[in-house]
Write an enzyme that holds these catalytic residues in place. Structure first.
Site, PDB file in Angstrom:
ATOM      1  N   TYR A  57      -5.808  11.067   3.924  1.00 38.77           N
ATOM      2  CA  TYR A  57      -4.421  11.368   3.537  1.00 38.77           C
ATOM      3  C   TYR A  57      -4.387  12.154   2.219  1.00 38.77           C
ATOM      4  O   TYR A  57      -5.410  12.549   1.702  1.00 38.77           O
ATOM      5  CB  TYR A  57      -3.590  10.081   3.510  1.00 38.77           C
ATOM      6  CG  TYR A  57      -3.572   9.434   4.879  1.00 38.77           C
ATOM      7  CD1 TYR A  57      -3.128  10.162   5.990  1.00 38.77           C
ATOM      8  CD2 TYR A  57      -4.063   8.158   5.090  1.00 38.77           C
ATOM      9  CE1 TYR A  57      -3.159   9.611   7.270  1.00 38.77           C
ATOM     10  CE2 TYR A  57      -4.095   7.596   6.369  1.00 38.77           C
ATOM     11  CZ  TYR A  57      -3.643   8.337   7.449  1.00 38.77           C
ATOM     12  OH  TYR A  57      -3.684   7.798   8.708  1.00 38.77           O
ATOM     13  N   GLN A 116       0.854  -1.192   0.000  1.00 39.28           N
ATOM     14  CA  GLN A 116       0.000   0.000   0.000  1.00 39.28           C
ATOM     15  C   GLN A 116       0.891   1.244   0.000  1.00 39.28           C
ATOM     16  O   GLN A 116       1.758   1.408   0.866  1.00 39.28           O
ATOM     17  CB  GLN A 116      -0.941   0.026   1.206  1.00 39.28           C
ATOM     18  CG  GLN A 116      -2.030   1.095   1.020  1.00 39.28           C
ATOM     19  CD  GLN A 116      -2.852   1.350   2.275  1.00 39.28           C
ATOM     20  OE1 GLN A 116      -2.309   1.620   3.327  1.00 39.28           O
ATOM     21  NE2 GLN A 116      -4.165   1.282   2.137  1.00 39.28           N
ATOM     22  N   ARG A 175      -8.762  -5.696  12.064  1.00 36.60           N
ATOM     23  CA  ARG A 175      -8.593  -5.969  13.495  1.00 36.60           C
ATOM     24  C   ARG A 175      -8.776  -7.446  13.836  1.00 36.60           C
ATOM     25  O   ARG A 175      -8.056  -7.986  14.679  1.00 36.60           O
ATOM     26  CB  ARG A 175      -9.591  -5.110  14.291  1.00 36.60           C
ATOM     27  CG  ARG A 175      -9.255  -3.625  14.258  1.00 36.60           C
ATOM     28  CD  ARG A 175     -10.427  -2.750  14.700  1.00 36.60           C
ATOM     29  NE  ARG A 175     -11.546  -2.823  13.762  1.00 36.60           N
ATOM     30  CZ  ARG A 175     -12.710  -2.194  13.941  1.00 36.60           C
ATOM     31  NH1 ARG A 175     -12.899  -1.469  15.031  1.00 36.60           N
ATOM     32  NH2 ARG A 175     -13.670  -2.295  13.049  1.00 36.60           N
TER      33      ARG A 175
END
Length: 374
Positions: free
Chosen positions: A176, A105, A321
């Site tokens: 971002y 990524q 998670r």
């Protein structure tokens, strides 16, 4: 013996470029704060990824900065110079050795970077709008700097190819830099990089072009290029669901290999911009149509959560998670032991779960982020 009900998660999936995944489960990209000061990958990170790479079909790594001034987190591994190729290669090889595809990524943190992590504390963005009160006021990038960062995304893609990754994911999500250019909150420019919706899309599209060009020049036809985005922003002005559907149209026309929606909750519904109360993922999947596969993600913990999400028709399901909480999630379902899946973090099991200290401390000290942390 696997329960037949979950068999669809274990069918293989072939991308249009020919790459095949052994199943429909993807490890979502998650920052782990655990790299070396110089931006190289640590042994702890390698072990953390190895522990989670055996069951899933594809692993998307933590975000990797494409320029020095794009570093968004302490302990983030870098992809901004050729010196980083051996470090990047170690991680790709470790993931692939466990039988999973490895996707790097790539990103730039923009106005979200901590000033102490970037050269001269120079925080940059589309415009001089901080993300929130008390946050650094970014310096607007010049047009030539914008073009330079676009090239840097292409260069990071070349490095990923040289390091042996199976693909890259362009990180256009989570507030971002790429999202900042698309956002009417962060981007108040009046040049070719801002203004109308189309102009706010110019930077994301230029990044996609640069990455695809690098992939065509340096990789083979099997190199994957995906794009991750966040559907909406809470702020006004900000990205609405209508903006997002325009982005989905533009991205779908780019011949990308996949779109990855960033959601904390798979079933979350739109805030504004559309007269549609279905979950965002269903609206997005319908809009993308057959043009590009969509990866769904967000608070999927049990086997039943996953199969219910899969029944919306999204071809791939990402777990974040939950793979930290239970690295054996995929194997347990495969072996008919889905009732033994752990869905809350056990504070006493750091060693067994193979989670590096910086990430473990972040989890344990952030109530509400992980189930089980009060």
């Amino acid at each position: 013996m696997m329960n037949e009900k979950y068999a669809p998660l274990f069918t293989s999936f072939r991308f249009k470029n020919g790459i095949e995944l052994k199943n429909r489960v993807v490890m979502a990209p998650m920052t782990n704060f655990s790299s070396n000061e110089d931006g190289t990958v640590t042994d702890e990170e390698i072990q953390y990824y190895e522990r989670r790479s055996e069951g899933v079909g594809m692993v998307i790594t933590a975000c990797t900065n494409v320029t020095a001034n794009g570093k968004g987190f302490p302990g983030e591994f870098a992809g901004d110079t050729d010196d980083m190729i051996p470090s990047l290669r170690r991680l790709a090889s470790a993931i692939q050795a466990k039988g999973s595809k490895a996707i790097l990524q790539i990103f730039h943190g923009g106005r979200e970077v901590p000033p102490e992590l970037v050269p001269n504390g120079d925080v940059v963005s589309a415009s001089d709008i901080p993300s929130a009160e008390g946050k650094p006021v970014p310096r607007p990038l010049t047009s030539s700097e914008v073009e330079s960062i676009i090239r840097d995304f292409g260069e990071a893609t070349r490095r990923a190819i040289e390091a042996g990754y199976d693909g890259v994911e362009i990180h256009g999500a989570n507030g971002y830099l790429i999202q900042q250019f698309f956002s009417s909150h962060a981007n108040r420019r009046e040049d070719q990089w801002g203004g109308s919706l189309e102009k706010r899309m110019a930077f994301p599209m230029a990044v996609v072009d640069a990455v695809q060009k690098a992939a065509a020049e340096h990789g083979d036809e099997n190199f994957l290029v995906g794009y991750r985005f966040s559907p909406e922003e809470p702020t006004t002005p900000g990205i609405t669901m209508a903006d997002t559907l325009a982005l989905v149209d533009a991205l779908s026309a780019k011949n990308l290999d996949y779109l990855h929606v960033s959601l904390m909750d798979f079933w979350s519904e739109p805030r504004r911009g559309v007269e549609d109360t279905r979950p965002r993922i269903e609206i997005i999947k319908e809009r993308a149509g057959d043009r590009v596969p969509v990866i769904g993600v967000g608070s999927i913990y049990t086997a039943d959560d996953a199969i219910k999400a899969f029944e919306t028709g999204v071809p791939l399901i990402a777990l974040g998670r939950e793979l930290i909480i239970d690295p054996d999630w995929v194997e347990k379902i495969e072996q008919g032991q889905e009732s033994e899946i752990v869905t809350k973090i056990d504070n006493s099991k750091q060693q067994e779960l193979v989670v590096p200290d910086p990430l473990w401390n972040a989890i344990i000290n952030t109530p509400g982020w992980f189930p089980g942390v009060e």
